[in-house]
Design a protein around this motif. Structure first.
Motif, PDB file in Angstrom:
ATOM      1  N   PRO A  76     -24.589  61.803  89.874  1.00  0.00           N
ATOM      2  CA  PRO A  76     -23.785  60.890  88.864  1.00  0.00           C
ATOM      3  C   PRO A  76     -23.912  59.472  89.383  1.00  0.00           C
ATOM      4  O   PRO A  76     -24.052  58.384  88.488  1.00  0.00           O
ATOM      5  CB  PRO A  76     -22.455  61.337  89.237  1.00  0.00           C
ATOM      6  CG  PRO A  76     -22.477  62.685  89.642  1.00  0.00           C
ATOM      7  CD  PRO A  76     -23.613  62.818  90.455  1.00  0.00           C
ATOM      8  N   ASP A  77     -24.163  59.134  90.760  1.00  0.00           N
ATOM      9  CA  ASP A  77     -24.345  57.682  90.985  1.00  0.00           C
ATOM     10  C   ASP A  77     -25.726  57.160  90.562  1.00  0.00           C
ATOM     11  O   ASP A  77     -25.953  56.038  90.213  1.00  0.00           O
ATOM     12  CB  ASP A  77     -24.091  57.408  92.567  1.00  0.00           C
ATOM     13  CG  ASP A  77     -22.682  57.669  93.128  1.00  0.00           C
ATOM     14  OD1 ASP A  77     -21.924  57.411  92.200  1.00  0.00           O
ATOM     15  OD2 ASP A  77     -22.453  58.095  94.139  1.00  0.00           O
ATOM     16  N   GLY A  78     -26.849  58.074  90.760  1.00  0.00           N
ATOM     17  CA  GLY A  78     -27.874  57.762  90.179  1.00  0.00           C
ATOM     18  C   GLY A  78     -28.018  57.462  88.825  1.00  0.00           C
ATOM     19  O   GLY A  78     -28.517  56.586  88.127  1.00  0.00           O
ATOM     20  N   ILE A  79     -27.257  58.225  87.949  1.00  0.00           N
ATOM     21  CA  ILE A  79     -27.232  58.092  86.478  1.00  0.00           C
ATOM     22  C   ILE A  79     -26.515  56.815  86.339  1.00  0.00           C
ATOM     23  O   ILE A  79     -27.295  55.997  85.318  1.00  0.00           O
ATOM     24  CB  ILE A  79     -26.420  59.080  85.621  1.00  0.00           C
ATOM     25  CG1 ILE A  79     -26.965  60.523  85.980  1.00  0.00           C
ATOM     26  CG2 ILE A  79     -26.073  58.844  84.298  1.00  0.00           C
ATOM     27  CD1 ILE A  79     -26.316  61.720  85.426  1.00  0.00           C
ATOM     28  N   GLN A  80     -25.638  56.214  86.771  1.00  0.00           N
ATOM     29  CA  GLN A  80     -25.237  55.160  86.877  1.00  0.00           C
ATOM     30  C   GLN A  80     -26.136  53.815  86.884  1.00  0.00           C
ATOM     31  O   GLN A  80     -26.422  52.914  86.372  1.00  0.00           O
ATOM     32  CB  GLN A  80     -23.778  54.874  87.499  1.00  0.00           C
ATOM     33  CG  GLN A  80     -23.162  53.426  87.317  1.00  0.00           C
ATOM     34  CD  GLN A  80     -22.699  53.174  85.922  1.00  0.00           C
ATOM     35  OE1 GLN A  80     -22.151  53.959  85.170  1.00  0.00           O
ATOM     36  NE2 GLN A  80     -22.560  51.971  85.617  1.00  0.00           N
ATOM     37  N   ALA A  81     -26.883  54.084  87.990  1.00  0.00           N
ATOM     38  CA  ALA A  81     -28.001  53.253  88.553  1.00  0.00           C
ATOM     39  C   ALA A  81     -29.165  53.111  87.551  1.00  0.00           C
ATOM     40  O   ALA A  81     -29.467  51.909  87.136  1.00  0.00           O
ATOM     41  CB  ALA A  81     -28.532  53.524  90.006  1.00  0.00           C
TER      42      ALA A  81
END
Length: 516
Positions: free
Chosen positions: A318-323
């Motif tokens: 999920p953090d990667g999606i935000q990035a």
């Protein structure tokens, strides 16, 4: 034999599949057919290539046999024809179809197979410094003693030669360029490559699949995703392994990140060679932003070893999606002003417009792909045809122009950056859940696979044969630069010497991918 030849000619109009049906098919070659053929059929294939009916995808050899991969645009068919060479010789393809010439010379250097009627018999990759001759052949032969390389002559008054390289002023790979000029106007450019030959095909023989995947992904470091994807798809085709749906989408995400980073770097580098360093600075910032996002999301700036046979090695959190979303937002804010800056700088346009023109007919003849091909009217994009997941579920454009100059190659890159941004956005939105890797099936017998994928330079081909235990019996990776380097020689003709860096950057061919 005459009857067979007549039959082959009659089949010509029906397509490549019918011609190869006259040979002996290999049932364990996937996903496209391979056939063992006669010299008569080989000549028919040469005729089809020379007439423009088909496009040359690859030409490589191994002891006793030479392989020819062709693409039929009308049907979207890829096929491999294999010609036995019991006497170590085969009829030249390059004599009738020039794009094959350097590939044939490489076959001679690596395997020792000789063409019977070649128009150019000079060595290509072998500079006389290898520890043995014909390293992919069956016998250990002492190194060849080679005479000084005979560059092609040019006749005319007031001509002079300018040798450039193989060592260059910048930190780049080695290649030699021999200019023949009349004053500042270039009459002929001839390249000599092969300085970074690494013996990759020989190193791959006998390697376990996972280790081979790591090596192939390093054939050309800026295309690690493209090569990793091509090798993985070839291995999965050979073993008939079905990978998870999420893995397909993550692979496409990585491929678009790689395309985005490299196109940004190329746009800036082209402008810098036209003395417009401001664009290089801004584009370098955007490229660095992509690399950092790749590292955040998948653990490596260049995404090395993220694609593996069976799927991918790293998932998107999920953090990667935000990035990813933050990256898209930043690009959509910062990239459009750079386009306006390029388009509205008259001094820059003066250097790029009409410079480095390549005839579209020549682009078609060489089957030149990627930015160079699409800037010259050739619409080929391996993501569309033959195609592979998940691009068949994504709506995107492959920008095509016809000006075929440096400016057109810049604009194709600009439009592809915009398309990659849209694709990344849609992939993140539609990314399915589930596992990211499947186990590769153990072959149990000799099996073969082939893949064609779209890298940022163009189509990357990998042909793979696996032993029964799953190790590599033979692997041939083919970089798009093989069909692009020759066209750089055509692009600089009638331009001035000072425009060569600009033309060269607009091509950005790979030394490493070509030299293997």
């Amino acid at each position: 034999m005459d009857a067979l030849m007549n039959n082959a000619k009659n089949q010509h109009a029906s397509g490549i599949k019918n011609i190869l049906q006259l040979g002996q098919s290999f049932p364990n070659h996937h996903p496209w057919p391979r056939a063992l053929i006669t010299s008569e059929i080989w000549h028919e294939l040469i005729q089809g290539l020379a007439n423009g009916a088909w496009t040359l995808l690859g030409l490589w050899g191994e002891p006793g046999v030479v392989h020819l991969a062709v693409y039929e645009e009308a049907s979207g068919t890829l096929s491999v024809a294999s010609l036995p060479c019991p006497d170590g010789r085969f009829p030249s393809v390059g004599r009738r179809h020039p794009p094959a010439q350097r590939l044939e010379r490489s076959i001679t250097d690596l395997v020792g197979l000789q063409t019977t009627d070649a128009s150019d018999g000079r060595p290509w990759l072998d500079h006389g410094r290898w520890p043995l001759a014909y390293p992919l052949g069956t016998a250990s032969i002492p190194p060849r003693s080679l005479a000084p390389y005979p560059f092609l002559p040019a006749e005319g008054e007031s001509l002079h030669q300018i040798p450039v390289g193989p060592v260059h002023a910048g930190i780049i790979e080695p290649g030699h360029f021999r200019f023949t000029a009349n004053g500042e106007a270039v009459v002929r450019l001839e390249e000599r490559l092969g300085y970074v030959h690494k013996g990759i095909e020989a190193l791959l023989n006998g390697m376990p699949l996972e280790r081979a995947a790591r090596l192939v992904s390093r054939v050309s470091g800026d295309s690690t995703v493209a090569y990793g994807l091509a090798f993985a798809r070839a291995a999965e085709a050979a073993t008939e392994t079905v990978i998870p749906e999420r893995a397909h989408w993550l692979r496409a995400l990585m491929a678009e990140l790689e395309r985005l980073a490299n196109h940004c770097g190329d746009i800036g580098a082209i402008c810098n060679d036209a003395a417009f360093a401001l664009m290089l600075a801004h584009c370098s910032v955007l490229r660095e932003r992509v690399l950092r996002t790749s590292a955040t999301c998948f653990g490596h700036r260049l995404l090395m070893d993220c694609i593996v046979p069976g799927g991918v090695s790293a998932d998107l959190s999920p953090d990667g999606i935000q990035a990813m979303r933050e990256l898209i937002t930043e690009f959509r804010h910062r990239f459009p002003p750079l386009i306006d800056l390029y388009d509205n700088t008259a001094s820059l346009q003066n250097r790029t417009v009409s410079t480095g023109f390549v005839r579209p007919a020549l682009i078609k003849q060489f089957g030149c792909g990627g930015v160079i091909g699409r800037a010259g009217g050739r619409a080929f994009d391996a993501r569309r045809q033959p195609g592979y997941p998940p691009y068949d579920q994504l709506d995107f454009e492959s920008p095509v122009l016809t000006d075929s100059d440096v400016n057109a190659r810049v604009w194709v890159r600009i439009r592809e950056v915009e398309q990659s941004l849209t694709l990344i956005e849609r992939i993140v939105q539609k990314l399915p859940t589930g596992p990211i890797k499947a186990e590769i099936q153990r072959p149990g017998e000799i099996r073969e696979g082939m893949a064609l994928v779209e890298g940022f330079r163009g189509d990357v081909l990998v042909w793979l044969r696996l032993n029964a235990d799953g190790t590599v019996a033979r692997c041939h990776p083919r970089d798009p630069s093989w069909f692009q380097w020759p066209l750089l020689e055509a692009a600089i003709e009638n331009n001035i010497v000072a425009d060569f860096p600009l033309c060269n950057k607009s091509f950005n061919c790979s030394y490493s991918g070509h030299d293997l």
